[in-house]
Design a protein around this motif. Sequence first.
Motif, PDB file in Angstrom:
ATOM      1  N   PHE A  38      27.662   7.770  38.574  1.00 56.29           N
ATOM      2  CA  PHE A  38      28.897   7.497  37.721  1.00 56.29           C
ATOM      3  C   PHE A  38      28.722   8.376  36.567  1.00 56.29           C
ATOM      4  O   PHE A  38      29.676   8.328  35.982  1.00 56.29           O
ATOM      5  N   ASP A  39      27.874   9.400  36.467  1.00 55.70           N
ATOM      6  CA  ASP A  39      28.007  10.434  35.127  1.00 55.70           C
ATOM      7  C   ASP A  39      29.429  10.991  35.595  1.00 55.70           C
ATOM      8  O   ASP A  39      30.001  11.352  36.399  1.00 55.70           O
ATOM      9  N   THR A  40      29.904  11.240  34.258  1.00 53.52           N
ATOM     10  CA  THR A  40      31.156  11.820  34.222  1.00 53.52           C
ATOM     11  C   THR A  40      31.163  13.155  34.615  1.00 53.52           C
ATOM     12  O   THR A  40      32.282  14.066  34.970  1.00 53.52           O
ATOM     13  N   ARG A  41      30.387  13.874  34.864  1.00 55.23           N
ATOM     14  CA  ARG A  41      29.955  15.179  35.114  1.00 55.23           C
ATOM     15  C   ARG A  41      29.810  15.364  36.858  1.00 55.23           C
ATOM     16  O   ARG A  41      29.905  16.298  37.348  1.00 55.23           O
ATOM     17  N   GLY A  42      30.089  14.048  37.367  1.00 64.66           N
ATOM     18  CA  GLY A  42      29.594  13.997  38.937  1.00 64.66           C
ATOM     19  C   GLY A  42      28.254  13.421  39.088  1.00 64.66           C
ATOM     20  O   GLY A  42      27.513  13.370  38.058  1.00 64.66           O
ATOM     21  N   ALA A  43      27.828  12.896  40.421  1.00 61.60           N
ATOM     22  CA  ALA A  43      26.683  12.325  40.461  1.00 61.60           C
ATOM     23  C   ALA A  43      25.365  13.120  40.101  1.00 61.60           C
ATOM     24  O   ALA A  43      25.620  14.397  40.546  1.00 61.60           O
ATOM     25  N   MET A  44      24.600  12.528  39.297  1.00 61.80           N
ATOM     26  CA  MET A  44      23.625  13.597  38.799  1.00 61.80           C
ATOM     27  C   MET A  44      22.162  12.757  38.838  1.00 61.80           C
ATOM     28  O   MET A  44      22.039  11.558  38.719  1.00 61.80           O
ATOM     29  N   ALA A  45      21.125  13.385  38.837  1.00 58.42           N
ATOM     30  CA  ALA A  45      19.598  12.985  38.926  1.00 58.42           C
ATOM     31  C   ALA A  45      19.040  13.751  37.804  1.00 58.42           C
ATOM     32  O   ALA A  45      19.061  14.878  37.527  1.00 58.42           O
ATOM     33  N   THR A  46      18.500  12.916  36.782  1.00 58.20           N
ATOM     34  CA  THR A  46      18.062  13.567  35.491  1.00 58.20           C
ATOM     35  C   THR A  46      16.579  13.104  35.329  1.00 58.20           C
ATOM     36  O   THR A  46      16.474  11.980  35.116  1.00 58.20           O
ATOM     37  N   LEU A  47      15.468  13.978  35.021  1.00 57.17           N
ATOM     38  CA  LEU A  47      14.305  13.560  34.890  1.00 57.17           C
ATOM     39  C   LEU A  47      13.882  14.016  33.364  1.00 57.17           C
ATOM     40  O   LEU A  47      14.246  15.081  32.833  1.00 57.17           O
ATOM     41  N   PHE A  48      13.602  12.903  32.660  1.00 57.61           N
ATOM     42  CA  PHE A  48      13.370  12.989  31.089  1.00 57.61           C
ATOM     43  C   PHE A  48      11.857  12.874  30.861  1.00 57.61           C
ATOM     44  O   PHE A  48      11.088  12.104  31.421  1.00 57.61           O
ATOM     45  N   THR A  49      11.168  14.061  30.109  1.00 59.39           N
ATOM     46  CA  THR A  49       9.838  14.024  29.904  1.00 59.39           C
ATOM     47  C   THR A  49       9.537  14.176  28.358  1.00 59.39           C
ATOM     48  O   THR A  49      10.236  14.663  27.651  1.00 59.39           O
ATOM     49  N   GLU A  50       8.228  13.810  28.086  1.00 59.07           N
ATOM     50  CA  GLU A  50       7.895  14.148  26.661  1.00 59.07           C
ATOM     51  C   GLU A  50       8.484  13.192  25.831  1.00 59.07           C
ATOM     52  O   GLU A  50       9.397  13.488  24.851  1.00 59.07           O
ATOM     53  N   PRO A  51       8.120  11.914  25.927  1.00 60.03           N
ATOM     54  CA  PRO A  51       8.750  10.922  24.841  1.00 60.03           C
ATOM     55  C   PRO A  51       8.380  11.117  23.343  1.00 60.03           C
ATOM     56  O   PRO A  51       7.282  11.439  23.329  1.00 60.03           O
ATOM     57  N   ASN A  52       9.539  10.820  22.504  1.00 59.22           N
ATOM     58  CA  ASN A  52       9.194  10.737  21.282  1.00 59.22           C
ATOM     59  C   ASN A  52       9.119   9.302  20.780  1.00 59.22           C
ATOM     60  O   ASN A  52       9.894   8.688  21.266  1.00 59.22           O
ATOM     61  N   GLU A  53       8.604   9.088  19.531  1.00 55.06           N
ATOM     62  CA  GLU A  53       8.483   7.775  19.103  1.00 55.06           C
ATOM     63  C   GLU A  53      10.030   7.382  18.501  1.00 55.06           C
ATOM     64  O   GLU A  53      10.272   6.187  18.138  1.00 55.06           O
ATOM     65  N   ASP A  54      10.871   8.505  18.150  1.00 61.36           N
ATOM     66  CA  ASP A  54      12.082   8.230  17.568  1.00 61.36           C
ATOM     67  C   ASP A  54      13.176   7.676  18.764  1.00 61.36           C
ATOM     68  O   ASP A  54      14.283   7.229  18.573  1.00 61.36           O
ATOM     69  N   GLY A  55      12.651   7.465  20.191  1.00 63.57           N
ATOM     70  CA  GLY A  55      13.402   6.958  21.098  1.00 63.57           C
ATOM     71  C   GLY A  55      14.321   8.113  21.848  1.00 63.57           C
ATOM     72  O   GLY A  55      15.195   7.697  22.244  1.00 63.57           O
ATOM     73  N   THR A  56      13.561   9.260  21.673  1.00 59.91           N
ATOM     74  CA  THR A  56      14.446  10.365  22.405  1.00 59.91           C
ATOM     75  C   THR A  56      12.929  11.052  23.568  1.00 59.91           C
ATOM     76  O   THR A  56      12.176  10.954  23.012  1.00 59.91           O
ATOM     77  N   TYR A  57      13.480  11.873  24.297  1.00 58.61           N
ATOM     78  CA  TYR A  57      12.607  12.491  25.031  1.00 58.61           C
ATOM     79  C   TYR A  57      13.009  14.171  24.897  1.00 58.61           C
ATOM     80  O   TYR A  57      14.105  14.534  24.425  1.00 58.61           O
ATOM     81  N   LYS A  58      11.895  14.854  24.506  1.00 55.69           N
ATOM     82  CA  LYS A  58      11.995  16.292  24.047  1.00 55.69           C
ATOM     83  C   LYS A  58      12.809  17.023  25.349  1.00 55.69           C
ATOM     84  O   LYS A  58      13.448  18.019  25.175  1.00 55.69           O
ATOM     85  N   HIS A  59      12.273  16.881  26.794  1.00 56.07           N
ATOM     86  CA  HIS A  59      13.157  17.662  27.640  1.00 56.07           C
ATOM     87  C   HIS A  59      13.777  16.663  28.723  1.00 56.07           C
ATOM     88  O   HIS A  59      13.394  15.650  29.022  1.00 56.07           O
ATOM     89  N   SER A  60      14.757  17.319  29.177  1.00 54.87           N
ATOM     90  CA  SER A  60      15.594  16.716  30.113  1.00 54.87           C
ATOM     91  C   SER A  60      16.028  17.766  31.517  1.00 54.87           C
ATOM     92  O   SER A  60      16.134  18.773  31.057  1.00 54.87           O
ATOM     93  N   ASP A  61      15.806  17.218  32.600  1.00 49.53           N
ATOM     94  CA  ASP A  61      16.027  18.465  33.640  1.00 49.53           C
ATOM     95  C   ASP A  61      17.306  17.645  34.484  1.00 49.53           C
ATOM     96  O   ASP A  61      16.831  16.926  35.429  1.00 49.53           O
ATOM     97  N   PRO A  62      18.483  17.948  34.171  1.00 50.76           N
ATOM     98  CA  PRO A  62      19.457  17.066  35.217  1.00 50.76           C
ATOM     99  C   PRO A  62      19.829  18.160  36.330  1.00 50.76           C
ATOM    100  O   PRO A  62      20.105  19.284  36.116  1.00 50.76           O
ATOM    101  N   VAL A  63      20.051  17.627  37.372  1.00 44.91           N
ATOM    102  CA  VAL A  63      20.694  18.167  38.769  1.00 44.91           C
ATOM    103  C   VAL A  63      21.874  17.468  39.377  1.00 44.91           C
ATOM    104  O   VAL A  63      21.609  16.385  39.381  1.00 44.91           O
ATOM    105  N   PRO A  64      22.731  18.023  39.768  1.00 43.45           N
ATOM    106  CA  PRO A  64      23.725  17.286  40.706  1.00 43.45           C
ATOM    107  C   PRO A  64      23.256  16.866  41.883  1.00 43.45           C
ATOM    108  O   PRO A  64      22.257  17.383  42.462  1.00 43.45           O
TER     109      PRO A  64
END
Length: 201
Positions: free
Chosen positions: A153-179
């Motif tokens: 249901f992503d507004t850009r169209g259906a997507m799969a995203t892999l998030f890696t390298e978590p931060n303690e602030d509640g974010t991931y350093k890297h994201s790899d989104p693909v449609p």
Amino acid sequence: MTAAMVGNDRTSEGRPWDYLLRTWRELDVPEGWRAEIDEERIVLLPPPHAHHNGIAEMVQHRLYRVLPEGLGIYQTLGIHVAPLDRLYVPDLVIMERELIMAADPETSDPMDAAEAQLIVEVTSKGNARDDRTKKYRAYARAGVPMYLLIDRFDTRGAMATLFTEPNEDGTYKHSDPVPFGKPLVLPEPFGTTLLTDEFPV
């Protein structure tokens, strides 16, 4: 999504988390539903659409081909995000089998989210925002090394995203989104490519 608000008596029950966890253990949840603890309330999630389950099964099937020795893939496994006192039941959790087998057979306590190697969430129409925001931040805070978000249901169209390298602030350093339709590389310890072209929308 249906939220069941659970009150708590902080004076007699201790921390809200302790009371909510005790209540969660005792819930008689209808078959196919899931109960989670989020922001000091218990939330009941209805059974997902067949397409949701189909995607989860395809990911699981792919991972089983490359799963390192000692890891298992678990559905309906409760995990505790200790920094936030939240309890989620992801679509898939990849974790060391030894930890699962060592769990106390007398309780249904959740596993520590920090022990997960990979968490997979497939969005449903009613909870997509939570998977993109609350759970994204929670899994990062817990130190989950990889979070795979499959968002029909992503507004850009259906997507799969892999998030890696978590931060303690509640974010991931890297994201790899693909449609949907493009391959998504899952790094070691999996070392495989997830094919999204057959994912139903």
